[in-house]
Design a protein around this motif. Sequence first.
Motif, PDB file in Angstrom:
ATOM      1  N   GLU A 188      12.863 -15.184  22.556  1.00  0.00           N
ATOM      2  CA  GLU A 188      13.951 -14.523  21.819  1.00  0.00           C
ATOM      3  C   GLU A 188      13.414 -13.730  20.632  1.00  0.00           C
ATOM      4  OE1 GLU A 188      17.465 -17.713  23.005  1.00  0.00           O
ATOM      5  OE2 GLU A 188      16.154 -18.087  21.287  1.00  0.00           O
ATOM      6  N   ILE A 189      12.367 -14.239  20.005  1.00  0.00           N
ATOM      7  CA  ILE A 189      11.723 -13.487  18.930  1.00  0.00           C
ATOM      8  C   ILE A 189      11.162 -12.176  19.476  1.00  0.00           C
ATOM      9  CG2 ILE A 189       9.713 -13.460  17.390  1.00  0.00           C
ATOM     10  CD1 ILE A 189      10.250 -16.445  16.870  1.00  0.00           C
ATOM     11  N   ARG A 190      10.495 -12.260  20.598  1.00  0.00           N
ATOM     12  CA  ARG A 190       9.906 -11.063  21.214  1.00  0.00           C
ATOM     13  C   ARG A 190      10.992 -10.059  21.596  1.00  0.00           C
ATOM     14  NH1 ARG A 190       5.705  -8.746  20.333  1.00  0.00           N
ATOM     15  NH2 ARG A 190       7.019  -6.903  20.307  1.00  0.00           N
ATOM     16  N   GLU A 191      12.094 -10.541  22.153  1.00  0.00           N
ATOM     17  CA  GLU A 191      13.197  -9.659  22.541  1.00  0.00           C
ATOM     18  C   GLU A 191      13.793  -8.957  21.316  1.00  0.00           C
ATOM     19  OE1 GLU A 191      15.851 -12.283  24.556  1.00  0.00           O
ATOM     20  OE2 GLU A 191      14.553 -12.484  26.322  1.00  0.00           O
ATOM     21  N   THR A 192      13.857  -9.674  20.198  1.00  0.00           N
ATOM     22  CA  THR A 192      14.423  -9.088  18.988  1.00  0.00           C
ATOM     23  C   THR A 192      13.493  -8.031  18.410  1.00  0.00           C
ATOM     24  OG1 THR A 192      15.564 -11.170  18.544  1.00  0.00           O
ATOM     25  CG2 THR A 192      15.389  -9.623  16.715  1.00  0.00           C
ATOM     26  N   ILE A 193      12.202  -8.282  18.423  1.00  0.00           N
ATOM     27  CA  ILE A 193      11.234  -7.282  17.971  1.00  0.00           C
ATOM     28  C   ILE A 193      11.362  -6.021  18.819  1.00  0.00           C
ATOM     29  CG2 ILE A 193       8.762  -6.759  17.795  1.00  0.00           C
ATOM     30  CD1 ILE A 193       8.413  -9.823  17.151  1.00  0.00           C
ATOM     31  N   ASP A 194      11.487  -6.204  20.125  1.00  0.00           N
ATOM     32  CA  ASP A 194      11.673  -5.062  21.023  1.00  0.00           C
ATOM     33  C   ASP A 194      12.982  -4.324  20.723  1.00  0.00           C
ATOM     34  OD1 ASP A 194       9.269  -5.592  22.290  1.00  0.00           O
ATOM     35  OD2 ASP A 194      10.188  -6.668  23.978  1.00  0.00           O
ATOM     36  N   ALA A 195      14.007  -5.076  20.322  1.00  0.00           N
ATOM     37  CA  ALA A 195      15.298  -4.452  19.990  1.00  0.00           C
ATOM     38  C   ALA A 195      15.173  -3.559  18.759  1.00  0.00           C
ATOM     39  CB  ALA A 195      16.363  -5.525  19.781  1.00  0.00           C
TER      40      ALA A 195
END
Length: 339
Positions: A137-144
Motif C-alpha cells: 500500500e505504501i508503494r501504491e501510494t508513492i505511485d499515486a
Amino acid sequence: MAKLFTPYTIRGVEFKNRIVMAPMCMYSCHNFDGKVEDWHKIHYATRAVGQVGLIIVEATAVLPEGRISDRDLGIWSDDHVEGLSEIVRLMKQHGAKTGIQIAHAGRKATVEGDIYAPSAIRFNEQYKTPVEMSLAEIRETIDAFKDAAIRAKKAGFDVIELHAAHGYLINEFLSPLANERTDEYGGPSEKRYRFLREIIDSVRSVWDGPLFVRISAEDYADGGMSTSQYIEMVNWMKTQDVDLIDVSSGAVVPAKIDAYPGYQVPFSEQIRKETGIATGAVGLITTGLQAEEILKNERANVVLLARELLRNPYWPYSAAKELGVAIEPPKQYDRGWNF
C-alpha cells in the motif's frame, strides 16, 4: 520598489511578485467525484484578477481514500485533468502563476470505508482508527503521487507542492507521534523520512518544474518534531532538488497553539538560515508592511496568505497602496484603483 512586488524566479518560472495564495480546501465538489466545479473556477480566477503572483490550488487528493472530505478536489484519475486545466487557463489569463498541492489525508480522512496511516493510531476520538499501511500500500501510494504529478503537468500547472504538513499522511510518517512502525519506514529519522524521500524521487522523475514541500515545523507536543529536527530532513530535501519549503506548523496531534500575527515566521527564518534553502512564511500575515518586513529581513523568500485572501481577494492592491507601489490593474478595474 518594495521587495514584496519584485519578481521571483525558480527553475525559469518567474512569479511577478512574492505574494502566494496558500492552498485552502474549498469542500465544493458536490458530486463527490473530485472534479472541478463552477465555484473553483470563480474562486481561483478572482485571486488572479487580484494580482496574486502564485496561486496554489487546495489539497488535491492522489487517491479517493486520501481525501480530507468527500467534497475535496481529486487528481487520482485522468478524468480530473480537464477541469484542472480550465482553472489553470483562467488563472493564467490574468498573469498569475499556478501551483497545485497534491496530498493524501491519511488518518485524518473522513471519507467512507477504510482510511490509512503509517500506524493504526487514530487522531482523536472523532476520527476513525486507520489501517496500518502494508508495504504494498505504501508503494501504491508513492505511485499515486507520481501519477498525480504527471496529471498536474498535463493540466498546465507551473508548481507542484507536496503536502507534508498538518497531520496528513506524509506528516504522519515524519513524526514519531504518529509513526510507530518498526520496519524500514519507522524508527529513526532517516527511516521516517523514507516515505517522503521516495515520493520526492518519484515525482522528480516526471516533473522538472518548481517543487515545494509544505511541512509542519513544530508539533507542539512532547516527543514530537521541532524546527531543529526538521533541519536534517530539509537538508535531505535539498539534495533531492526540492526548491522551496512552505513552512507551517502543528496539527499532527491535538495541541493548543498560541497563534498570533507572524507566529510561524521564526520557523521559516530558522530553516532558511540554517539550510540555505528558499522558504515561504505563512501564518496570520495580514498587512503589506508585515509582509515587507519578513522579506526585507530575509526571514523568507515569499509570503503565503490564506484567510486574508478569503476576506479580500484584491489584497495585493491594498498592500501596494500601503507600500507606495503602483501596480497595473486589469483595464476593467482601472477606475477603481487609480485615484
